[in-house]
Design a protein around this motif. Structure first.
Motif, mmCIF file in Angstrom:
data_model
loop_
_atom_site.group_PDB
_atom_site.id
_atom_site.type_symbol
_atom_site.label_atom_id
_atom_site.label_comp_id
_atom_site.label_asym_id
_atom_site.label_seq_id
_atom_site.Cartn_x
_atom_site.Cartn_y
_atom_site.Cartn_z
ATOM 1 N N UNK A 81 -97.181 -85.817 32.827
ATOM 2 C CA UNK A 81 -96.454 -84.130 32.132
ATOM 3 C C UNK A 81 -96.657 -84.565 30.537
ATOM 4 N N UNK A 82 -95.778 -83.836 30.053
ATOM 5 C CA UNK A 82 -96.031 -83.827 28.527
ATOM 6 C C UNK A 82 -94.441 -82.516 27.944
ATOM 7 N N UNK A 83 -93.747 -84.073 27.438
ATOM 8 C CA UNK A 83 -92.549 -83.967 27.408
ATOM 9 C C UNK A 83 -92.692 -83.115 25.654
ATOM 10 N N UNK A 84 -91.868 -82.490 25.214
ATOM 11 C CA UNK A 84 -90.923 -82.238 24.255
ATOM 12 C C UNK A 84 -90.148 -81.721 23.569
ATOM 13 N N UNK A 85 -89.693 -83.207 23.376
ATOM 14 C CA UNK A 85 -88.209 -83.598 22.756
ATOM 15 C C UNK A 85 -87.648 -82.403 21.759
ATOM 16 N N UNK A 101 -86.809 -79.690 23.638
ATOM 17 C CA UNK A 101 -85.656 -79.405 24.345
ATOM 18 C C UNK A 101 -86.445 -79.788 26.084
ATOM 19 N N UNK A 102 -87.582 -79.456 26.072
ATOM 20 C CA UNK A 102 -88.064 -79.479 27.408
ATOM 21 C C UNK A 102 -88.779 -80.715 28.021
ATOM 22 N N UNK A 103 -87.554 -81.770 29.004
ATOM 23 C CA UNK A 103 -87.491 -82.245 30.069
ATOM 24 C C UNK A 103 -88.865 -82.989 30.911
ATOM 25 N N UNK A 104 -88.687 -83.997 31.194
ATOM 26 C CA UNK A 104 -90.110 -83.738 32.557
ATOM 27 C C UNK A 104 -89.766 -83.161 33.523
ATOM 28 N N UNK A 127 -101.914 -96.308 34.164
ATOM 29 C CA UNK A 127 -101.906 -97.942 33.718
ATOM 30 C C UNK A 127 -101.468 -97.887 32.363
ATOM 31 N N UNK A 128 -101.770 -96.245 31.327
ATOM 32 C CA UNK A 128 -101.487 -96.138 30.340
ATOM 33 C C UNK A 128 -99.747 -95.180 29.769
ATOM 34 N N UNK A 129 -99.355 -95.069 30.898
ATOM 35 C CA UNK A 129 -98.316 -94.426 30.492
ATOM 36 C C UNK A 129 -97.647 -94.849 31.234
ATOM 37 N N UNK A 130 -95.980 -94.225 30.959
ATOM 38 C CA UNK A 130 -94.344 -94.460 31.990
ATOM 39 C C UNK A 130 -94.053 -94.185 32.445
ATOM 40 N N UNK A 131 -93.291 -94.079 33.838
ATOM 41 C CA UNK A 131 -92.915 -93.135 34.492
ATOM 42 C C UNK A 131 -91.509 -92.513 33.536
ATOM 43 N N UNK A 134 -94.634 -88.434 24.155
ATOM 44 C CA UNK A 134 -94.797 -87.038 24.966
ATOM 45 C C UNK A 134 -95.568 -87.552 25.879
ATOM 46 N N UNK A 135 -95.791 -88.212 26.775
ATOM 47 C CA UNK A 135 -96.472 -87.918 27.895
ATOM 48 C C UNK A 135 -96.146 -88.856 28.932
ATOM 49 N N UNK A 136 -96.300 -88.620 29.944
ATOM 50 C CA UNK A 136 -95.500 -88.995 31.260
ATOM 51 C C UNK A 136 -95.954 -89.354 31.881
ATOM 52 N N UNK A 137 -95.905 -90.305 32.925
ATOM 53 C CA UNK A 137 -95.429 -89.485 35.058
ATOM 54 C C UNK A 137 -94.544 -89.802 35.426
ATOM 55 N N UNK A 138 -94.808 -87.947 35.687
ATOM 56 C CA UNK A 138 -93.273 -87.809 36.983
ATOM 57 C C UNK A 138 -93.942 -88.207 38.103
ATOM 58 N N UNK A 139 -92.803 -89.042 38.985
ATOM 59 C CA UNK A 139 -93.937 -89.158 40.283
ATOM 60 C C UNK A 139 -93.375 -88.150 41.381
#
Length: 173
Positions: free
Chosen positions: A109-113, A116-119, A137-141, A88-93
């Motif tokens: 940021x926290x996405x909610x699939x 339907x809450x996108x980045x 280092x722990x999260x993806x883009x 659910x957690x991603x890095x929004x560049x």
């Protein structure tokens, strides 16, 4: 593999090179979960994916399916990991208009699939991440990966054992 429908928990064989294949699981669209599992031939019989380590989950575009998916792995050959959740957690560049690269820094940021809450509209958990922050280092883009970048990253993992995301050095210099 063109025209592949996105069905959650579908397993696919990814062709990275003629002598290197890996396996991935479809998560909530368009997130792909990549595992630390490779073979020289796309023979997945007997694979117990629930015993394999997850490398990362990434957003992918249809070009990844077209260029990297070699085959769908049927459930009779290997089963998806039950209960595996989409991260659910991603890095929004952040867009950056100075310099040679269009992004610099980012927010967690926290996405909610489900809702339907996108980045793009996801709530910020932590703003202005710094290069030294362990969260980097722990999260993806949250940006979509292309076929070449994903192929290069996975090939590097299986060739060297190290999972390095080259974009992190560019976005978090």
């Amino acid at each position: 593999m063109a025209d592949l429908p996105w069905i959650k928990d579908t397993l696919v064989s990814l062709k990275l090179r003629d002598d290197l294949f890996s396996v991935a699981q479809f998560m909530d669209s368009p997130v792909l979960c990549c595992f630390r599992k490779s073979r020289q031939q796309p023979q997945w019989e007997g694979l117990e994916l629930s015993r394999e380590d997850v490398l990362f989950q990434v957003f992918v575009g249809s070009v990844v399916l077209e260029k990297l998916v070699h085959a769908v792995i049927p459930p009779s050959v290997a089963k998806p990991v039950p209960g595996l959740e989409t991260q659910r957690r991603w890095i929004k560049p952040k867009l950056h208009f100075g310099g040679s690269y269009p992004f610099k820094g980012g927010d967690l940021v926290e996405v909610d699939f489900v809702n339907k809450i996108g980045s793009a509209s996801a709530p910020v958990i932590k703003a202005n991440l710094q290069p030294s922050d362990p969260l980097v280092g722990e999260h993806e883009f949250s940006s979509v990966w292309g076929a070449d970048h994903l192929r290069d990253r996975l090939s590097h993992v299986f060739d060297t054992g190290a999972d390095l995301d080259p974009l992190k050095a560019k976005i978090f210099p």
